[in-house]
Design a protein around this motif. Structure first.
Motif, PDB file in Angstrom:
ATOM      1  N   SER A  74      27.718  59.306   5.673  1.00 23.42           N
ATOM      2  CA  SER A  74      27.365  60.519   4.932  1.00 23.42           C
ATOM      3  C   SER A  74      25.863  60.741   4.920  1.00 23.42           C
ATOM      4  CB  SER A  74      27.891  60.419   3.495  1.00 23.42           C
ATOM      5  OG  SER A  74      29.294  60.252   3.477  1.00 23.42           O
ATOM      6  N   ILE A  75      25.116  59.685   4.686  1.00 20.92           N
ATOM      7  CA  ILE A  75      23.654  59.800   4.613  1.00 20.92           C
ATOM      8  C   ILE A  75      23.058  60.162   5.964  1.00 20.92           C
ATOM      9  CG2 ILE A  75      21.536  58.455   4.265  1.00 20.92           C
ATOM     10  CD1 ILE A  75      23.115  56.963   2.030  1.00 20.92           C
ATOM     11  N   ILE A  76      23.590  59.563   7.024  1.00 27.65           N
ATOM     12  CA  ILE A  76      23.073  59.845   8.360  1.00 27.65           C
ATOM     13  C   ILE A  76      23.383  61.287   8.772  1.00 27.65           C
ATOM     14  CG2 ILE A  76      23.479  59.338  10.798  1.00 27.65           C
ATOM     15  CD1 ILE A  76      23.457  56.383  10.046  1.00 27.65           C
ATOM     16  N   THR A 273      23.374  47.478   7.533  1.00 29.60           N
ATOM     17  CA  THR A 273      23.756  48.859   7.238  1.00 29.60           C
ATOM     18  C   THR A 273      22.897  49.441   6.128  1.00 29.60           C
ATOM     19  OG1 THR A 273      26.043  48.409   7.895  1.00 29.60           O
ATOM     20  CG2 THR A 273      25.663  50.360   6.546  1.00 29.60           C
ATOM     21  N   ALA A 274      22.635  48.633   5.098  1.00 27.98           N
ATOM     22  CA  ALA A 274      21.826  49.095   3.973  1.00 27.98           C
ATOM     23  C   ALA A 274      20.407  49.435   4.405  1.00 27.98           C
ATOM     24  CB  ALA A 274      21.800  48.028   2.880  1.00 27.98           C
ATOM     25  N   LEU A 275      19.858  48.656   5.331  1.00 35.02           N
ATOM     26  CA  LEU A 275      18.503  48.930   5.818  1.00 35.02           C
ATOM     27  C   LEU A 275      18.458  50.263   6.550  1.00 35.02           C
ATOM     28  CD1 LEU A 275      15.602  47.896   6.151  1.00 35.02           C
ATOM     29  CD2 LEU A 275      16.337  46.775   8.271  1.00 35.02           C
ATOM     30  N   ILE A 276      19.432  50.509   7.429  1.00 33.66           N
ATOM     31  CA  ILE A 276      19.511  51.778   8.143  1.00 33.66           C
ATOM     32  C   ILE A 276      19.711  52.924   7.159  1.00 33.66           C
ATOM     33  CG2 ILE A 276      20.890  53.149   9.759  1.00 33.66           C
ATOM     34  CD1 ILE A 276      19.228  51.131  11.193  1.00 33.66           C
ATOM     35  N   GLY A 277      20.616  52.730   6.189  1.00 29.20           N
ATOM     36  CA  GLY A 277      20.896  53.772   5.216  1.00 29.20           C
ATOM     37  C   GLY A 277      19.692  54.120   4.362  1.00 29.20           C
ATOM     38  N   VAL A 281      17.710  57.739   4.187  1.00 32.04           N
ATOM     39  CA  VAL A 281      17.435  58.468   2.941  1.00 32.04           C
ATOM     40  C   VAL A 281      15.948  58.800   2.840  1.00 32.04           C
ATOM     41  CG1 VAL A 281      17.399  58.314   0.422  1.00 32.04           C
ATOM     42  CG2 VAL A 281      19.395  57.501   1.693  1.00 32.04           C
ATOM     43  N   PHE A 282      15.105  57.838   3.169  1.00 30.17           N
ATOM     44  CA  PHE A 282      13.652  58.061   3.145  1.00 30.17           C
ATOM     45  C   PHE A 282      13.260  59.202   4.083  1.00 30.17           C
ATOM     46  CE2 PHE A 282       9.513  57.209   5.126  1.00 30.17           C
ATOM     47  CZ  PHE A 282       8.685  57.256   4.009  1.00 30.17           C
ATOM     48  N   ILE A 283      13.825  59.192   5.302  1.00 34.43           N
ATOM     49  CA  ILE A 283      13.519  60.250   6.276  1.00 34.43           C
ATOM     50  C   ILE A 283      14.025  61.590   5.773  1.00 34.43           C
ATOM     51  CG2 ILE A 283      14.025  61.085   8.606  1.00 34.43           C
ATOM     52  CD1 ILE A 283      14.156  58.117   9.461  1.00 34.43           C
ATOM     53  N   LEU A 284      15.231  61.601   5.216  1.00 24.82           N
ATOM     54  CA  LEU A 284      15.807  62.832   4.673  1.00 24.82           C
ATOM     55  C   LEU A 284      14.898  63.445   3.612  1.00 24.82           C
ATOM     56  CD1 LEU A 284      18.109  64.884   4.045  1.00 24.82           C
ATOM     57  CD2 LEU A 284      19.067  63.135   2.516  1.00 24.82           C
ATOM     58  N   ILE A 305      24.901  66.390  -0.534  1.00 27.37           N
ATOM     59  CA  ILE A 305      26.257  66.864  -0.826  1.00 27.37           C
ATOM     60  C   ILE A 305      26.996  67.182   0.471  1.00 27.37           C
ATOM     61  CG2 ILE A 305      27.568  68.794  -1.805  1.00 27.37           C
ATOM     62  CD1 ILE A 305      25.486  68.893  -4.058  1.00 27.37           C
ATOM     63  N   GLU A 306      26.297  67.858   1.385  1.00 30.63           N
ATOM     64  CA  GLU A 306      26.919  68.203   2.665  1.00 30.63           C
ATOM     65  C   GLU A 306      27.304  66.953   3.445  1.00 30.63           C
ATOM     66  OE1 GLU A 306      25.930  71.054   6.540  1.00 30.63           O
ATOM     67  OE2 GLU A 306      24.653  71.086   4.764  1.00 30.63           O
ATOM     68  N   GLY A 307      26.424  65.951   3.398  1.00 29.98           N
ATOM     69  CA  GLY A 307      26.726  64.699   4.086  1.00 29.98           C
ATOM     70  C   GLY A 307      27.920  63.986   3.484  1.00 29.98           C
ATOM     71  N   PHE A 308      27.990  63.932   2.155  1.00 26.41           N
ATOM     72  CA  PHE A 308      29.110  63.263   1.500  1.00 26.41           C
ATOM     73  C   PHE A 308      30.415  64.025   1.703  1.00 26.41           C
ATOM     74  CE2 PHE A 308      25.773  61.209  -1.237  1.00 26.41           C
ATOM     75  CZ  PHE A 308      26.039  59.921  -0.799  1.00 26.41           C
ATOM     76  N   GLN A 309      30.352  65.329   1.769  1.00 30.62           N
ATOM     77  CA  GLN A 309      31.554  66.108   2.062  1.00 30.62           C
ATOM     78  C   GLN A 309      32.095  65.734   3.439  1.00 30.62           C
ATOM     79  OE1 GLN A 309      30.058  70.112   1.526  1.00 30.62           O
ATOM     80  NE2 GLN A 309      30.950  70.292  -0.511  1.00 30.62           N
TER      81      GLN A 309
END
Length: 466
Positions: A74-76, A273-277, A281-284, A305-309
């Motif tokens: 979702s975050i990516i 995975t947490a490091l990538i995530g 988020v930082f880049i977003l 929200i769009e990512g989580f959807q």
């Protein structure tokens, strides 16, 4: 002392066979899995209320297990959205376009770029990130749009997704179902992914060049629109060219630093995975604040929200299926308490022991069965919905054979992802087909022979590894 199978073992096995039958018919398996959970709960607890509650609790259990994977995807996707809207993705791949000077270079170039992108962004966002930029270049040098779509599929939805070494969503699902560590499944998948990738892409390229020479790829196979219209283009956000260039350099560097940190700090599984995530988020946040300025606070939330959807839409069908297959291992005791005979090590392990005592399994039969099972589970068009089944069956067969659990699990994963993840099932091919302006059914037909040949060779290799 030989373990005697209880009725609950046969019910679980019957539902697995039933689920396979439903998948072969290309029907949805969610209802079957829910009924299976209820039936197992009713047999174990002999309580209608507990078995009904067990359906919900099993969903919660599966969601907890899958939550990290759902969140990272979702975050990516959310981050990919802002990169596309600002045009940073175009700047990131622009230097690579100068190397795509012939149809062959375009095919392999698009494929390799798609593979690397998909490791970090997953294939569907990856198609959006690079397709609109690289496709016009490929068509201009003579590569049919259908060939570009094949390259995106085989390298992205095939090679990258079947290994999934960065985000680790696929190996997490199969490893959990097989009762193995994510690392062991990933290590076992490396030779299989390499063999499958090399054989399939070389076969596809050879067939494409043969058909181009004989004139089979003529009008209608090259997209009429060499600048595919993506709905995202309507929402473009302007950003100074200097900022785009700086961010186009910074973003890949941040992910390269992540990969280096994984090796240096020995980060694997959830930690990797947490490091990538966290980086995503930082880049977003960074890009959104620079692009939207005063509206950055609100837009950051909107992109998340769009990512989580997207994430929950993709994994919505997976949760009930995973919930059923988790019951084959420790989840059963956690959810229903008892119901298994004394000395049981879980339904799947018990079936494996029983199989070893009654059926002369060997490496060849086990490998072929896992490849076929994985391919069948991918027929629903979601490579992820059935890989839990592949992991469970791999555990069962490995118990019977006495070795090869990780290899069999990886083989089932590779087969399921290649068939259902976006290379053969037409409705799973829509992202690449849409961005390239080609017919998804024609794309599936072109992919069929290379993928089937690759699976056959990979299965033979697996026989010698198990």
């Amino acid at each position: 002392m030989e373990l005697h199978l209880a009725p609950i073992h046969w019910v679980y096995l019957a539902f697995i066979v039933f689920i396979l039958g439903v998948l072969i018919k290309r029907r949805d398996t969610t209802l079957v899995c829910v009924v299976g959970i209820f039936a197992l709960g009713l047999i174990a607890t002999e309580s209608l209320s507990d078995s009904v509650s067990g359906i919900f609790n099993s969903f919660i259990y599966a969601t907890k297990e899958l939550l990290g994977t759902i969140f990272i995807i979702s975050i990516i996707v959310a981050m990919s959205r802002i990169l596309i809207i600002t045009g940073i993705n175009e700047v990131m791949v622009e230097p690579l376009t100068r190397f795509l000077r012939t149809p062959a270079l375009a095919f392999w170039g698009i494929g390799l770029i798609m593979m690397v992108t998909s490791w970090f962004f997953w294939p569907s966002p990856g198609v959006a990130l690079i397709g609109a930029v690289l496709l016009p270049v490929a068509v201009r040098v003579g590569l049919p749009a259908l060939g570009a779509a094949m390259a995106m599929n085989l390298f992205g939805h095939g090679i990258a997704l079947s290994g999934d070494y960065i985000i680790q969503g696929a190996p997490k699902l199969t490893a959990d179902a097989a009762g193995l560590s994510v690392t062991s499944v990933m290590q076992a998948s490396v030779p299989l992914v390499i063999v499958m990738g090399v054989v399939t892409t070389l076969t596809a390229f050879w067939m494409m060049r043969r058909d181009m020479r004989t004139g089979k790829w003529r009008d209608g196979l090259i997209a009429a629109n060499t600048n595919p219209v993506n709905s995202i283009t309507e929402d473009r956000v302007s950003m100074p060219a200097t900022w785009k260039k700086t961010l186009a350099i910074l973003i890949p560097l941040l992910f390269i630093v992540d990969v280096v940190a994984m090796f240096v700090l020995n980060l694997q599984g959830g930690d990797a995975t947490a490091l990538i995530g966290g980086t995503a988020v930082f880049i977003l946040i960074l890009v959104t604040m620079l692009a939207h300025r005063n509206k950055g606070l609100e837009q950051t939330t909107a992109y998340l929200i769009e990512g989580f959807q997207f994430g929950f839409k993709v994994f919505g069908p997976v949760i009930p299926i995973a919930a059923f297959f988790y019951l084959g291992d420790s989840a059963f005791t956690a959810l229903f308490g008892g119901g298994l005979p004394e000395g049981s090590h879980g339904i799947v392990n018990d079936l494996g022991v029983a199989l070893a005592n009654h059926v002369p399994l060997n490496q060849a039969i086990g490998s072929v069965t896992l490849a076929v099972t994985g391919a069948i589970t991918g027929l629903d068009g979601s490579g992820f919905s059935g890989i839990s089944l592949a992991g469970s069956i791999a555990q069962l067969f490995a118990s019977a054979i006495g070795s090869g659990a990780a290899t069999l699990t990886a083989l089932g994963q590779v087969a399921a992802i290649w068939v259902g993840g976006g290379t053969l099932i037409p409705w799973a091919l829509i992202p690449a087909a849409a961005i390239c302006g080609v017919d998804p059914f024609e794309l599936a037909r072109r992919n069929l022979k290379p993928v089937m040949f690759g699976l056959a060779v990979t299965t033979i290799v697996a026989m010698f590894i198990v």
